[in-house]
Motif scaffolding. Sequence first.
Motif, mmCIF file in Angstrom:
data_model
loop_
_atom_site.group_PDB
_atom_site.id
_atom_site.type_symbol
_atom_site.label_atom_id
_atom_site.label_comp_id
_atom_site.label_asym_id
_atom_site.label_seq_id
_atom_site.Cartn_x
_atom_site.Cartn_y
_atom_site.Cartn_z
ATOM 1 N N LEU A 92 0.884 -1.212 0.077
ATOM 2 C CA LEU A 92 0.133 0.045 0.008
ATOM 3 C C LEU A 92 0.884 1.165 -0.142
ATOM 4 O O LEU A 92 1.412 1.642 1.142
ATOM 5 N N ILE A 93 1.126 1.895 -1.050
ATOM 6 C CA ILE A 93 1.882 3.152 -1.159
ATOM 7 C C ILE A 93 0.853 4.137 -1.786
ATOM 8 O O ILE A 93 0.572 3.933 -2.922
ATOM 9 N N LEU A 94 0.523 5.268 -1.164
ATOM 10 C CA LEU A 94 -0.073 6.235 -1.534
ATOM 11 C C LEU A 94 0.562 7.446 -2.553
ATOM 12 O O LEU A 94 1.260 8.033 -1.685
ATOM 13 N N PRO A 95 0.383 7.850 -3.677
ATOM 14 C CA PRO A 95 0.890 8.938 -4.068
ATOM 15 C C PRO A 95 0.485 10.150 -3.541
ATOM 16 O O PRO A 95 -0.730 10.256 -2.860
ATOM 17 N N TYR A 96 1.296 11.042 -3.473
ATOM 18 C CA TYR A 96 0.970 12.285 -2.976
ATOM 19 C C TYR A 96 -0.528 12.968 -3.185
ATOM 20 O O TYR A 96 -1.054 13.212 -2.300
ATOM 21 N N GLU A 97 -0.860 12.651 -4.515
ATOM 22 C CA GLU A 97 -2.307 13.398 -4.970
ATOM 23 C C GLU A 97 -3.440 12.751 -4.180
ATOM 24 O O GLU A 97 -4.528 13.057 -4.315
ATOM 25 N N TYR A 98 -3.022 11.733 -3.742
ATOM 26 C CA TYR A 98 -3.954 10.713 -2.950
ATOM 27 C C TYR A 98 -4.256 10.991 -1.460
ATOM 28 O O TYR A 98 -4.943 10.541 -0.718
ATOM 29 N N THR A 99 -3.363 12.053 -1.060
ATOM 30 C CA THR A 99 -3.207 12.260 0.281
ATOM 31 C C THR A 99 -3.644 13.582 0.806
ATOM 32 O O THR A 99 -3.673 14.046 1.923
ATOM 33 N N ILE A 100 -4.427 14.593 -0.372
ATOM 34 C CA ILE A 100 -4.775 15.809 -0.037
ATOM 35 C C ILE A 100 -6.058 15.852 -0.801
ATOM 36 O O ILE A 100 -6.527 14.959 -1.646
ATOM 37 N N THR A 101 -6.855 16.851 -0.296
ATOM 38 C CA THR A 101 -8.376 16.898 -0.691
ATOM 39 C C THR A 101 -8.185 17.983 -1.846
ATOM 40 O O THR A 101 -7.232 18.474 -2.054
ATOM 41 N N GLU A 102 -9.274 17.944 -2.600
ATOM 42 C CA GLU A 102 -9.351 18.951 -3.770
ATOM 43 C C GLU A 102 -8.855 20.413 -3.284
ATOM 44 O O GLU A 102 -8.521 21.386 -3.942
ATOM 45 N N LYS A 103 -9.336 20.730 -1.907
ATOM 46 C CA LYS A 103 -8.950 21.966 -1.548
ATOM 47 C C LYS A 103 -7.569 22.097 -1.050
ATOM 48 O O LYS A 103 -7.450 23.285 -0.757
ATOM 49 N N GLY A 104 -6.751 21.082 -1.167
ATOM 50 C CA GLY A 104 -5.361 21.290 -0.819
ATOM 51 C C GLY A 104 -5.235 20.844 0.682
ATOM 52 O O GLY A 104 -4.111 21.100 1.053
ATOM 53 N N GLU A 105 -6.271 20.462 1.192
ATOM 54 C CA GLU A 105 -6.107 19.920 2.849
ATOM 55 C C GLU A 105 -5.532 18.439 2.961
ATOM 56 O O GLU A 105 -5.839 17.717 1.987
ATOM 57 N N ASP B 219 1.016 8.893 7.969
ATOM 58 C CA ASP B 219 1.492 7.948 7.145
ATOM 59 C C ASP B 219 2.635 7.289 7.872
ATOM 60 O O ASP B 219 3.561 7.732 7.773
ATOM 61 N N ASP B 220 2.347 6.084 8.553
ATOM 62 C CA ASP B 220 3.596 5.131 9.165
ATOM 63 C C ASP B 220 4.226 4.682 7.851
ATOM 64 O O ASP B 220 3.822 3.594 7.395
ATOM 65 N N GLU B 221 5.622 5.231 7.451
ATOM 66 C CA GLU B 221 5.961 4.735 6.287
ATOM 67 C C GLU B 221 6.216 3.125 6.525
ATOM 68 O O GLU B 221 6.661 2.455 5.488
ATOM 69 N N ASP B 222 6.557 2.424 7.483
ATOM 70 C CA ASP B 222 6.781 1.177 7.961
ATOM 71 C C ASP B 222 5.812 0.155 7.649
ATOM 72 O O ASP B 222 5.856 -1.050 7.876
ATOM 73 N N LYS B 223 4.523 0.971 7.680
ATOM 74 C CA LYS B 223 3.258 0.064 7.239
ATOM 75 C C LYS B 223 2.950 -0.645 8.424
ATOM 76 O O LYS B 223 1.923 -1.568 8.640
ATOM 77 N N ARG B 224 3.295 -0.466 9.856
ATOM 78 C CA ARG B 224 2.818 -1.220 10.765
ATOM 79 C C ARG B 224 1.819 -0.717 11.454
ATOM 80 O O ARG B 224 1.021 -1.216 12.096
ATOM 81 N N ALA B 225 1.580 0.716 11.141
ATOM 82 C CA ALA B 225 0.159 1.517 11.809
ATOM 83 C C ALA B 225 -0.600 1.643 10.916
ATOM 84 O O ALA B 225 -0.453 1.565 9.291
ATOM 85 N N THR B 226 -1.898 1.858 10.917
ATOM 86 C CA THR B 226 -2.955 2.085 10.311
ATOM 87 C C THR B 226 -3.052 3.528 9.851
ATOM 88 O O THR B 226 -2.446 4.431 10.340
ATOM 89 N N PHE B 227 -3.640 3.952 8.621
ATOM 90 C CA PHE B 227 -3.835 5.460 8.276
ATOM 91 C C PHE B 227 -4.799 6.008 9.062
ATOM 92 O O PHE B 227 -5.870 5.521 9.550
ATOM 93 N N ASN B 228 -4.679 7.429 9.628
ATOM 94 C CA ASN B 228 -5.805 7.942 10.389
ATOM 95 C C ASN B 228 -6.308 9.008 9.203
ATOM 96 O O ASN B 228 -5.666 9.757 8.705
#
Length: 127
Positions: A96-109, A115-124
């Motif tokens: 599970l790798i999220l590109p930057y454009e999938y981490t912001i809303t259309e408003k730029g928020e 994002d825990d890069e070692d993938k042991r935690a879940t996404f908030n």
Amino acid sequence: MARLTSRNNEKSPNKFEHNHIPDIAQTESQKIANEIKHKAKTTIDTPSMIISEISANLDESIEMKIPNSSLIKRIIHRTRSSHNHPPPCPTSLAELILPYEYTITEKGENFIIHDDEDKRATFNILH
């Protein structure tokens, strides 16, 4: 249109005059088609929303030159499918790798708080 002919290695232009007036409606309909493609690439509006927004203030002569709505919808779908390639579905959390454009809303928020890069935690995720 102009044509160039050669006689004895000399170039002489044969000019033919245009015998028609420019088709302004055709030029404008091409601009409309380009705007539809641009909106398809840059918005998440439904095809019906794009069509109604574009056609709201069209002149009748231009409206006659643009394709019908089913063809416009097909153009929108083709444009989106060729430009919006979502990331592949991961088969594990490690993939599970999220590109930057999938981490912001259309408003730029920020859409993702952490994002825990070692993938042991879940996404908030913000709602």
